[in-house]
Design an enzyme around this catalytic site. Sequence first.
Site, short mmCIF file in Angstrom:
data_model
loop_
_atom_site.label_atom_id
_atom_site.label_comp_id
_atom_site.label_asym_id
_atom_site.label_seq_id
_atom_site.Cartn_x
_atom_site.Cartn_y
_atom_site.Cartn_z
N ARG A 48 -23.84 -1.52 -28.58
CA ARG A 48 -23.21 -0.52 -29.47
C ARG A 48 -24.26 0.46 -29.96
NH1 ARG A 48 -18.21 -2.77 -32.78
NH2 ARG A 48 -16.89 -1.78 -31.24
N GLN A 50 -21.64 5.07 -26.28
CA GLN A 50 -20.32 5.18 -26.91
C GLN A 50 -19.20 5.45 -25.92
OE1 GLN A 50 -20.59 8.07 -30.01
NE2 GLN A 50 -20.96 6.55 -31.58
N ASP A 82 -17.88 2.40 -24.43
CA ASP A 82 -17.57 1.30 -25.34
C ASP A 82 -16.07 0.99 -25.34
OD1 ASP A 82 -17.45 -0.55 -27.28
OD2 ASP A 82 -18.56 0.59 -28.78
N SER A 108 -14.50 -0.50 -28.55
CA SER A 108 -14.07 0.49 -29.54
C SER A 108 -12.78 1.15 -29.13
CB SER A 108 -15.14 1.56 -29.72
OG SER A 108 -16.27 1.02 -30.33
N TYR A 133 -21.89 -4.35 -36.98
CA TYR A 133 -20.98 -5.42 -37.39
C TYR A 133 -21.36 -5.90 -38.78
CZ TYR A 133 -19.16 -5.84 -32.66
OH TYR A 133 -18.55 -5.60 -31.48
#
Lengths: 536, 474
Positions: A149, A154, A157, A160, A255
């Site tokens: 992450r 991104q 990802d 996500s 997280y």
Amino acid sequence: MTIAAPQENPVVTPAESASAGVTVGIPKETFAGERRVAATPDTAKKLQKLGFEVLVETQAGVGASFTDSAYEAAGCRIVPDAPSLWHAADVVLKVRSPQHHSHIDRHEVTLLKPSSTLISFIWPAQNPELLAQLAEQGGTVLAMDAVPRISRAQKLDALSSMANIGGYRAVIEAASNFGRCFTGQITAAGKMPPAKVMVIGVGVAGLAAIGAAKSLGAIVKAFDTRLVVKEQVQSLGAEFLELHFEEDGSGEGGYAKVMSPAFIAAEMALFAQQAKDVDIIITTALIPGKPAPLLITQEMVESMKPGSVIVDMAAEQGGNCEVTQPGEVIIHQGVTIIGLTDLPSRMASQASQLYGNNLVHLLSDLGGAENFSIDMADQVIRATTVIHNGQVTWPPPKVEAPAPDPSASSAPPAAEEIPTAKSPLSKILWPLLLGGVVVAIGLWAPASFITHLTVFVLASFLGWKVIWDVSPSLHTPLMSVTNAISGIIIIGGMLQISGDITSPMTILGAIALFLGTVNIAGGFMVSQRMLNMFHK
Amino acid sequence: MENNLVTTAYIAASALFILSLAGLSQPESAKRGNLLGMVGMAVAFIATAAISQGYPIQLGSIGLGVMVGALAASRVAMTDMPEMVALLNSFVGLAAVLVGFAEYLQPSAALVGADVIIHRVEIFVGVFIGIVTFTGSMVAVAKLRGWVPSRAVLLPARHVITLGMLGAIAVLGAPFLTATGTTPLMALGAMTAIAASFGIVIVLAIGGADMAVVISLLNSYSGLASAAAGFMLNNDLLIITGALVGSSGAILSYIMCKGMNRSFINVVLGGFGETASGAGQAAALEGSATSTTTGEVVDLLANAQSVVIVPGYGMAVAQAQHAVAEITRMLRAQGKQVRFGIHPVAGRMPGHMNVLLAEANVPYDIVLEMDEINDDLAATDVVLVVGANDTVNPSAKNDPTSPIAGMPVMEVWEAGTVVVLKRSLSSGYAGVENPLFFNDNTLMFFGDAKTNVNGILAQLSTAKTTAAAALSAA
């Protein structure tokens, strides 16, 4: 290690010869109820743009409303069954981790060719046996759930992108199980109170849920242990519930981490109090590598108003709610608890499109069809690759998130030492020179000069202090104002002008006076003109 | 008695000038700051007028000067502010030269011994700084206007030439300080001529995008020229004002250099961009850029919640700021968050973009500095890059071999989608290719920035009216 160079390490080479293109295969998902597919006709086109040939198992996209003919229209080849697809494909793109294939009564793992690459969700931490079986097949496996992450990754990802869809769907599921409207209205037939929604855990899914609930018209509150998300919550127009407690739960990779017992007690008290008030609770709290934290006790559920809804997005990891049944929608004392674990799959068309785009970006990072290779030097690809040519490469060597900081802060001192060592002379040269000049001035300069020098030096320092405060947006007006005030040189011209118009001094002085006045008038007026334009 | 009064007036004027600059720290107090400057100037002027003579000539000069200055100030377009500032710098330089010559022609009889030498040194230095400011600023104006090529114009062996000039100037100092008769005047004239060409050569060698540094530097010089005049005239007000202006220009140059991650010496020695192009080609980029259309950009903007606009010199060249501001107003009216991100060296002058946006009525509280907005870019849906290139180049951050490595840049690539309005894929001023253009989340919108921005504006407003029509129909 490119496909064009089949040498002593050819296992990664999916194609037999350099001329043959790389084939990407999209099998039909086998997990019961899974409607997503790893490529849509749109992303298949993008894959072809990267140079891949795309094979699609027949009916692969049907759950997501993509027909075989749509794939054919996008230039894909339809393959009649799973074994022939897995056999023909150099790269297999899947959504769910390999499962037992009930149709042909074989585990999908056994279909993986030694020379090929599988890209899908794997969850290696939860599925060690699967990882071992895959490694035995000798291929290469990239886990979409292992994409690090970091900002560069991104676009890959998938967690996500799926969480985003899931968060949205969670609100829709809640709404459809909730007997009232989300939005408040006053109508001729009476008043409709707005629904109150509490979102616990503001990650990607939580934010998506807040946004969706807010746009349906609900009053939304959100809670997270990480204080950094407060601003994001507020930017969506929701209220951020705060514990007045000095502890921040930001952990690694965005997280949350496990909190102290005192914090948890305060948190639970907050939830208990909110449970009595709100109509909908959506929980998304996850801590990586641990079962989901228990946040909503049975007692809290029972304290909720009848007809309330809880959506437990952490159901797959055990659930944030004590009464959650993973995969089920149950009613406990009048409160509906939704423990569905296939929320993204319920928006199969959109989820497939996003997941497919994640995969396109990954394949593009892997070099497209022409330079297809697994570059283990690349941090993102290294972390994502869980099996490389039959070797388990998971977990990746730990690259600590804060690691760049210490190295960055230790680098500058090292860099500074080098010039110090290189040129001690230049370091003392300037002070020496300056000292020399000061001594020379002190010895020979007349007193009047020293007075002026004092004024000059002090004024320079004063100017230095004052100007640093000037807002960068006003730098242009600053320059024009300094233009104007440096027109003070007119004083020189004025003092040199005498009544005698023919004297050269008067002429020079008059010209200087003219130039200085242009500066003063022009500088001040243009500054005023500019400053008048600045407004809030 | 009268002299003391003048001195106290000068002290008051100095204080007012300092307060004036302090007032510029915030947009709210800036106008008052400017006003204080004017008051200070008036105080100084009246005090000086009281002890000077030849009023008819003074009045004539001043009247003419006010007329010219006012005319220029009311006519100048905001895009031309760099030229205006450079021109005003040059006037101070020339005035300092004239004052220096006049002062030489009438040395105060009271000076003896070391004082004479010191006085002559002051004149020599003052005239030198003044003339370099003058010719340097003139070349800067010519470059900004496009009368001479804005790229770095490098003479063969220019370092030898410039060093030779400096040597000659130093040598001419000796006869000027010590000789008698007309020799010193000749020496002063010769020095002025050489220093004039020195100023020209130096600024010619500095390329277009470094003009911001040059203008700041010349601004600083103009202050030093005033200060030098103060030394020769024994006038503390001139010294203080000159020192203030000098440090202001120095700070601006420093900020500009930092914005480009280059040393001051490196900029002043010039030639940047010419030598770097070789390295830029070596790092040739693969991949294809995705081009886009007006419709797509309008869709993107319609679906975005947060938009950041990053303007560059291209916006000023295309005069697109009004259309950009109109788009901003429209999007803000729809409840979207629209902000501007300004790189410190965007444009040809410190604060250039801010002034252009202010002219177009963009509220200054949504115009943010690079450092203020860089962290927010990752959470931004759409970034519009209007005519900027090197200031949004990721290789400054990611590629240590890049010629612009280490330069702070706007991290626009972190945003959801980046739309780059640009004429072509050509590299920017630094001669460095921009990998941003080839990113997956970058869309290239080729063509003239003003035409394209107006296109977006037109579609946005029709979309709005159709939506309104649909609403009223329903």
